[in-house]
Scaffold this motif. Structure first.
Motif, PDB file in Angstrom:
ATOM      1  N   SER A 462       1.217  -1.349  -0.379  1.00 13.38           N
ATOM      2  CA  SER A 462      -0.369   0.052  -0.033  1.00 13.38           C
ATOM      3  C   SER A 462       0.932   1.316  -0.141  1.00 13.38           C
ATOM      4  N   PRO A 465       2.138   3.106  -4.235  1.00 14.50           N
ATOM      5  CA  PRO A 465       1.955   4.525  -5.094  1.00 14.50           C
ATOM      6  C   PRO A 465       2.558   5.534  -4.679  1.00 14.50           C
ATOM      7  N   TYR A 518      -0.915  -2.563 -10.890  1.00 16.47           N
ATOM      8  CA  TYR A 518      -2.133  -3.165 -10.191  1.00 16.47           C
ATOM      9  C   TYR A 518      -1.928  -4.523 -10.098  1.00 16.47           C
ATOM     10  N   TRP A 573      -2.028   9.306   1.232  1.00 12.16           N
ATOM     11  CA  TRP A 573      -3.395   9.139   0.134  1.00 12.16           C
ATOM     12  C   TRP A 573      -4.267  10.349  -0.281  1.00 12.16           C
ATOM     13  N   LEU A 661      -4.306   3.396  -9.914  1.00 15.65           N
ATOM     14  CA  LEU A 661      -5.321   2.888  -8.677  1.00 15.65           C
ATOM     15  C   LEU A 661      -6.419   2.021  -8.904  1.00 15.65           C
ATOM     16  N   ALA A 682     -10.479   4.368  -5.990  1.00 11.90           N
ATOM     17  CA  ALA A 682      -9.335   3.599  -6.272  1.00 11.90           C
ATOM     18  C   ALA A 682      -8.121   3.277  -4.863  1.00 11.90           C
ATOM     19  N   LYS A 684      -5.589   0.306  -3.281  1.00 10.67           N
ATOM     20  CA  LYS A 684      -4.045  -0.421  -3.312  1.00 10.67           C
ATOM     21  C   LYS A 684      -4.194  -0.955  -1.812  1.00 10.67           C
TER      22      LYS A 684
END
Length: 811
Positions: A462, A465, A518, A573, A661, A682, A684
């Protein structure tokens, strides 16, 4: 005879003059030390700190004194009559001192040799309660009398009564009649019956001796005496008296009941208030409104509770909490009083095992638990294995077992157990950092350790990104090809041989960055980080609000080996969700005084919305603006100018990363979230080595939510447990409920974005007729060259020289 009468007359005059001189002397001696009665008009009674949700529901109350001041006009006349009948039936006629009461007290003193009563009026009690101690002495009584006389001259009777009923202690931490009504009857003094008013009116004389909870018989005796006094004085009718004395003493202990369960939020607000105001936070009557809506918080509570329960039962039954065989029913009942209900899981003791279930003793008495609710309880052997499925209740429990049951909506009981694994959920408004929901663990009663804000754990994939964002801001594109192949090297920072691998031990060769994200390919993340440089990437990632000391200075950073809290991950995020702006989480929206004056209102730096947010990279470079949510503001916060948050990354980067995402949910490890039926999500997954931590972070433009699951003392969640199996269901449960009925909401496309057809094999701009060409997003300056542009010495889709790629490999 006349001479004798003259003698008695002059004696009376002399006695009167002597008394007058004595009183004058006492006044002259004591008056310099008397406090100002005028201070009573501005007296500040101790009122507890109260914390509310953003929609005005009570979350918690903090303070030793339970007090809810009430105005005189709000006091029921029957209560005033009950109080005066019990304490001072001549209150309306005297001037602060009742000579007959003082003479009665003096007579009792002479007869018994010790003080039995003080002969105090309500006015004298106000003087003592506000200005004096409880010391029993003649000098204190004289001071009390003088103060009472002054109070009567400067305050009205109504003002005196209002001060008295709000100050007096009435037992069980209740100060004032409104708090007492809430504590003993769970309702306002305006709503209690005549008998209940009389009971409360009887408490000032001796709150312990006449307490209806500790001494119900004496309390009823005192209540009935007051009712008799009211009838004798003509304050109530005979019918009202008869009805009241026949009413049972129905007092019970009522604590302030939170209207929304948010104990971790309450503790965060309490800690911040103590940081602002010190110990005054508990006594000054502050009303704190948080940023948390009650409905979102309840959704978060449900999601975490159900998610951890589901995981826990998936791994079997660990057995009873204790065994108490051979005990009597009374012994079992006594044991239950020692147990707490944990997040709705009630303690119960098995009293009988039957074919169709078990009989258990709960605090409500004997109840039945159906066999259907017990079939999940295979014996727990270890994290990865369980024993055989039970065939009957006797395979699960035996008489004397202390177990847990969960009460259903129809009041039936379901067999359960307290989960060992823990979890945390935090939801932020990505535009300004407002905390919209937060759960710090399975149950605050079990542990008030806030895992959402305090538990530093490895975020696993996680975290990727942030590495991909750095790549997109360093010339890479979603179409860039990176070699997903084995690699062995000596890391200059680790100083040892390292053989990183993907979680399934497979390798896909040259792969597009979009697909690598992904599919969560570890080797691609490592190659990207190595190509950009660890130090350079750490400098970039720290802009999201992370402490550099928490970011490992080696290539393992690409796999999420940083140690971060869920709220830190959610904060980072939020930048992806709001178009590139840095926000700071905050919990207190406003603070009001006891008089409803606005003392503080949050004005956090916020991401611009609408057209101002879609201008890509254009933003002032003025550094980070201080978040005024963490400091005091003027009393008129409405006059504050809104503060624009600092842009920390290119808005086009977040737009492209957002589309990547979204593919994690459409095509990758977050596919389960497709069940929500939304197009604007979106996120993760994240799973660390040996599945010790499982994460899911995701968002739309309304909410950013991060979920962590794991054990407080790190151990494996199980060989088949991942972020997608443990954390993602919790995230889905919450976000599905939070976004229900809301239209899709994602960030607008900024200027400077191009959509071009790309050759999936080469990563170059596709020519007409290229098979399986697809459209990809690019920044205008990072578009890939076509086959006819290879002569410029650059590799297509990558900032590396062309001679280093065929197919494109970053090494």
């Amino acid at each position: 005879m006349i001479r004798l009468l003259k003698f008695f007359g002059w004696s009376i005059v002399a006695a009167f003059c002597g008394l007058l001189l004595a009183l004058s002397g006492a006044f002259l001696y004591l008056s310099p030390g008397l406090p100002s009665v005028e201070a009573l008009r501005t007296i500040q009674l101790q009122i507890p700190l109260r914390v509310y949700s953003s929609d005005g529901k009570l979350i918690a109350e903090f303070g030793e004194m339970r007090r809810n001041p009430i105005r005189f006009a709000e006091i029921p006349p029957n209560f005033i009559n009950a109080l005066l009948s019990a304490e001072d039936d001549n209150f309306a006629n005297h001037y602060g001192v009742d000579p007959s009461s003082l003479m009665r007290a003096a007579t009792q003193l002479v007869k018994s040799g010790h003080i039995q009563s003080g002969g105090s009026t309500i006015t004298m009690q106000v003087a003592k309660n506000f200005f004096l101690t409880s010391e029993r002495s003649f000098s204190r009584k004289a001071t009390e009398i003088l103060l009472a006389l002054q109070i009567e001259r400067q305050l009205t009777k109504d003002e005196i009564l209002e001060l008295y009923v709000n100050k007096i202690y009435l037992g069980n931490r209740a100060y004032g009649i409104e708090a007492a009504a809430q504590v003993y009857y769970g309702k306002s003094i305006r709503d209690v019956s005549l008998a209940q008013m009389a009971m409360i009116a009887g408490l000032p004389k001796a709150p312990s001796r006449f307490n209806p909870l500790a001494n119900p018989a004496r309390s009823k005796e005192r209540r009935d005496w007051i009712l008799g006094r009211m009838y004798k004085l003509g304050k109530i009718t005979e019918a009202a008296y008869t009805e009241a004395v026949n009413e049972p003493l129905n007092a019970s202990y009522h604590v302030p009941t939170p209207e929304v369960s948010a104990p971790y939020i309450a503790e965060m607000a309490r800690a911040e208030m103590v940081g602002r105001y010190g110990s005054d936070a508990y006594t000054e009557g502050f009303r704190v409104t948080t940023t948390v809506p009650s409905d979102l918080q309840e959704m978060a509570n449900t999601a975490v509770h159900e998610g951890l329960m589901t995981y826990d039962q998936r791994h079997g039954y660990r057995g009873p909490e204790s065994r108490l065989p051979g005990k009597t029913q009374a012994a079992w009942a006594n044991e239950l009083t020692k147990q707490r209900t944990i997040s709705g899981l009630e303690p119960a003791i098995v009293t009988q095992v039957e074919k169709n279930g078990i009989e258990v003793l709960t605090r409500n008495g004997q109840e039945h638990v159906a066999w259907e609710s017990m079939k999940w309880a295979r014996p727990f052997l270890n994290t990865n294995s369980m024993g055989p499925s039970p065939r009957q209740p006797a395979d699960v429990t035996q008489v004397g077992d202390l177990v847990r049951v969960q009460r259903q909506a129809d009041n039936s009981l379901k067999f359960s157990q307290i989960p060992v694994a823990q979890g945390a959920l935090v939801t932020l408004d990505p535009q300004n950092g407002a905390i919209r929901a937060l759960v710090g663990g399975f149950a605050f009663e079990q542990s008030n350790y806030n895992r959402a804000t305090q538990a530093k754990r490895q975020p696993g994939s996680s975290f990727k990104p942030f590495v991909y964002s750095a790549a997109l801001d360093n010339g890479y594109t979603p179409a860039s090809l990176v070699n997903d192949a084995p690699i062995v090297f000596v890391d200059e920072y680790l100083d040892k041989v390292w053989r990183p691998k993907n979680d399934n031990n497979t390798f896909l060769g040259p792969i597009r960055m979009r697909e690598a994200l992904y599919k969560s390919r570890n080797l691609v993340s490592i190659r990207l980080l190595q190509s950009m440089g660890v130090d350079r990437t750490i400098d970039y990632i720290s802009k999201f609000g992370f402490n550099k000391q928490d970011l490992p200075r080696n290539l393992s950073l690409a796999l999420g080996t940083a140690t971060l809290t869920p709220i830190e991950i959610a904060t980072g995020w939020s930048t992806f969700a709001n178009g590139g702006y840095k926000i700071t989480p905050y919990i207190i929206d406003k603070i009001e005084s006891r008089n409803s004056e606005l003392l503080f209102s949050a004005n956090p730096p916020s991401a611009p919305t609408g057209d101002t947010a879609s201008s890509g990279i254009a933003a002032p470079e003025n550094g980070f603006t201080i978040n005024t949510a963490t400091g005091e503001t003027p009393v008129q916060p409405a006059a504050q100018a809104p503060v624009t948050a600092e842009r920390i990354i290119d808005g086009r980067t977040t737009y492209i990363l957002n589309s990547m995402l979204e593919d994690v949910i459409k095509l990758g490890t977050g596919r389960r979230a497709l069940a929500l039926g939304r197009s604007d999500l979106a996120g993760k997954t994240g799973t660390t080595n040996d599945s010790k931590d499982a994460w899911f972070s995701g968002y739309n433009a309304d909410y950013v939510t991060t979920v962590w699951t794991g054990f407080d003392q790190p151990e494996s969640l199980g060989r088949r447990e991942y972020g997608g199996t443990v954390a993602l269901p919790i995230w889905m449960n919450f976000m599905g409920a939070a976004l229900k009925g809301k239209p899709p909401h994602t960030q607008p496309e900024p200027e400077g974005i191009l959509s071009l057809r790309v050759d999936p094999v080469s990563g170059r701009a596709a020519t007409p007729g290229t098979p399986n060409a697809y459209f990809e997003l690019f920044k205008s300056e990072d578009t890939p060259p076509s086959v006819n542009e290879l002569g410029n010495g650059m590799a297509p889709g990558s900032p590396l020289p062309a001679d280093e790629a065929a197919p494109i490999d970053l090494f």
